[in-house]
Design a protein around this motif. Sequence first.
Motif, PDB file in Angstrom:
ATOM      1  N   CYS A 131     -48.778  -6.022   3.798  1.00 17.30           N
ATOM      2  CA  CYS A 131     -47.633  -6.724   2.657  1.00 17.30           C
ATOM      3  C   CYS A 131     -47.765  -5.948   1.608  1.00 17.30           C
ATOM      4  O   CYS A 131     -46.711  -5.839   0.977  1.00 17.30           O
ATOM      5  CB  CYS A 131     -47.967  -7.920   2.772  1.00 17.30           C
ATOM      6  N   SER A 132     -48.887  -5.486   1.019  1.00 21.68           N
ATOM      7  CA  SER A 132     -49.155  -5.179  -0.525  1.00 21.68           C
ATOM      8  C   SER A 132     -48.983  -3.743  -0.553  1.00 21.68           C
ATOM      9  O   SER A 132     -48.774  -3.221  -1.624  1.00 21.68           O
ATOM     10  CB  SER A 132     -50.340  -5.745  -1.105  1.00 21.68           C
ATOM     11  N   GLY A 133     -48.915  -2.793   0.231  1.00 20.81           N
ATOM     12  CA  GLY A 133     -49.090  -1.498   0.193  1.00 20.81           C
ATOM     13  C   GLY A 133     -50.156  -0.832  -0.203  1.00 20.81           C
ATOM     14  O   GLY A 133     -51.337  -1.695  -0.113  1.00 20.81           O
ATOM     15  N   GLN A 134     -50.250   0.438  -0.792  1.00 17.73           N
ATOM     16  CA  GLN A 134     -51.385   1.170  -1.149  1.00 17.73           C
ATOM     17  C   GLN A 134     -51.682   0.756  -2.639  1.00 17.73           C
ATOM     18  O   GLN A 134     -50.983   1.065  -3.367  1.00 17.73           O
ATOM     19  CB  GLN A 134     -51.212   2.476  -0.921  1.00 17.73           C
ATOM     20  N   GLU A 135     -52.988  -0.166  -2.771  1.00 15.54           N
ATOM     21  CA  GLU A 135     -53.152  -0.063  -4.217  1.00 15.54           C
ATOM     22  C   GLU A 135     -54.739  -0.349  -4.061  1.00 15.54           C
ATOM     23  O   GLU A 135     -55.561  -0.284  -3.252  1.00 15.54           O
ATOM     24  CB  GLU A 135     -52.770  -1.722  -4.593  1.00 15.54           C
ATOM     25  N   ILE A 136     -55.419   0.301  -5.276  1.00 15.96           N
ATOM     26  CA  ILE A 136     -56.694   0.372  -5.529  1.00 15.96           C
ATOM     27  C   ILE A 136     -57.206  -0.448  -6.751  1.00 15.96           C
ATOM     28  O   ILE A 136     -56.277  -0.496  -7.588  1.00 15.96           O
ATOM     29  CB  ILE A 136     -57.256   1.711  -5.468  1.00 15.96           C
ATOM     30  N   ALA A 137     -58.506  -0.836  -6.972  1.00 16.31           N
ATOM     31  CA  ALA A 137     -58.868  -1.687  -8.042  1.00 16.31           C
ATOM     32  C   ALA A 137     -60.258  -1.132  -8.693  1.00 16.31           C
ATOM     33  O   ALA A 137     -61.118  -0.585  -7.844  1.00 16.31           O
ATOM     34  CB  ALA A 137     -58.782  -3.079  -7.676  1.00 16.31           C
ATOM     35  N   VAL A 138     -60.385  -1.681  -9.899  1.00 16.39           N
ATOM     36  CA  VAL A 138     -61.637  -1.243 -10.473  1.00 16.39           C
ATOM     37  C   VAL A 138     -62.548  -2.760 -10.353  1.00 16.39           C
ATOM     38  O   VAL A 138     -61.791  -3.812 -10.860  1.00 16.39           O
ATOM     39  CB  VAL A 138     -61.600  -0.860 -11.936  1.00 16.39           C
ATOM     40  N   THR A 193     -49.520   6.907  -1.255  1.00 19.30           N
ATOM     41  CA  THR A 193     -48.400   6.578  -2.206  1.00 19.30           C
ATOM     42  C   THR A 193     -49.051   5.238  -2.862  1.00 19.30           C
ATOM     43  O   THR A 193     -48.287   4.284  -2.900  1.00 19.30           O
ATOM     44  CB  THR A 193     -47.317   5.945  -1.134  1.00 19.30           C
ATOM     45  N   ILE A 194     -50.262   5.468  -3.550  1.00 18.02           N
ATOM     46  CA  ILE A 194     -51.011   4.465  -4.264  1.00 18.02           C
ATOM     47  C   ILE A 194     -50.016   4.034  -5.681  1.00 18.02           C
ATOM     48  O   ILE A 194     -49.368   5.238  -6.240  1.00 18.02           O
ATOM     49  CB  ILE A 194     -52.220   5.009  -4.690  1.00 18.02           C
ATOM     50  N   LYS A 195     -50.061   2.909  -5.967  1.00 15.04           N
ATOM     51  CA  LYS A 195     -49.633   2.631  -7.122  1.00 15.04           C
ATOM     52  C   LYS A 195     -50.345   3.073  -8.331  1.00 15.04           C
ATOM     53  O   LYS A 195     -51.493   3.208  -8.193  1.00 15.04           O
ATOM     54  CB  LYS A 195     -49.463   0.817  -7.204  1.00 15.04           C
ATOM     55  N   ALA A 196     -49.458   3.595  -9.473  1.00 13.31           N
ATOM     56  CA  ALA A 196     -50.034   4.286 -10.444  1.00 13.31           C
ATOM     57  C   ALA A 196     -51.183   3.465 -11.267  1.00 13.31           C
ATOM     58  O   ALA A 196     -52.180   4.234 -11.642  1.00 13.31           O
ATOM     59  CB  ALA A 196     -48.981   4.825 -11.368  1.00 13.31           C
ATOM     60  N   LYS A 197     -50.976   2.411 -11.393  1.00 15.41           N
ATOM     61  CA  LYS A 197     -52.021   1.758 -12.388  1.00 15.41           C
ATOM     62  C   LYS A 197     -53.052   0.926 -11.443  1.00 15.41           C
ATOM     63  O   LYS A 197     -52.714   0.008 -10.910  1.00 15.41           O
ATOM     64  CB  LYS A 197     -51.060   0.857 -13.339  1.00 15.41           C
ATOM     65  N   PRO A 198     -54.249   1.083 -11.306  1.00 16.89           N
ATOM     66  CA  PRO A 198     -55.144   0.442 -10.781  1.00 16.89           C
ATOM     67  C   PRO A 198     -55.268  -0.892 -11.085  1.00 16.89           C
ATOM     68  O   PRO A 198     -55.264  -1.154 -12.510  1.00 16.89           O
ATOM     69  CB  PRO A 198     -56.451   1.165 -10.852  1.00 16.89           C
ATOM     70  N   LYS A 199     -55.693  -2.091 -10.295  1.00 17.44           N
ATOM     71  CA  LYS A 199     -55.828  -3.339 -10.942  1.00 17.44           C
ATOM     72  C   LYS A 199     -57.226  -3.447 -11.336  1.00 17.44           C
ATOM     73  O   LYS A 199     -57.861  -2.557 -11.043  1.00 17.44           O
ATOM     74  CB  LYS A 199     -55.529  -4.312  -9.857  1.00 17.44           C
TER      75      LYS A 199
END
Length: 216
Positions: free
Chosen positions: A19-26, A56-62
């Motif tokens: 549901c959220s797509g490709q995202e990565i985080a610190v 297609t990762i969102k540009a700004k990591p969380k």
Amino acid sequence: MKQLTAELLILTFLMTIICSGQEIAVLKYNGGGDWYANPTALPNLITFCNANINTTIKAKPKTVEVGSAAIFQYPFIHMTGHGNVVFSADEAENLRNYVLSGGFLHIDDNYGMEPYLRKELSKVFPDKQLEEIGNEHEIFRDKYAFPDGLPKIHEHDNKRPQALGLFHEGKLVLLFTYESDLGDGWEDSSVHNDPLVVREKALKMGANIVNYAFKH
């Protein structure tokens, strides 16, 4: 009951990712270490991955705290720093559940965190120990070839770079890159003035790690 809970956790994790797509985080952790080090590193790695390995990762990591349920929103979490790391019992359990339910944790020693990290990882997996990953592992060859294993990006103590991992059911779930300092190589070129060939090695190795995490 424990098996059912684990299966529901995995299903919830997978549905969240879909549901959220490709995202990565610190990962934000306690203990006083600078978890926020290398602020330009992940954005640059994301740009490189989106341009070269079809992500297609969102540009700004969380940013996510180690004890938060929010970590389950991200298939890939990056952790770095120079100093002390402390996990509470609840944080260790949360992190263990994260990787066992399908998440991937990459820890990049920016110099100085290794002795603290080893101690805290024993809380996360008291029955496992970090083991060196052989050069034949797919993480070194799937997108970009690194026949000699983890590249050396920055010199610290004149030690060889090591890729150390924790495995669960034969799958690498946690990667600790030590004496390499990939994150410095991902940073803006003006930060460390690394030559292009060094930065490209760091970014390509980072892309391999991201690709492995998303693939598995």
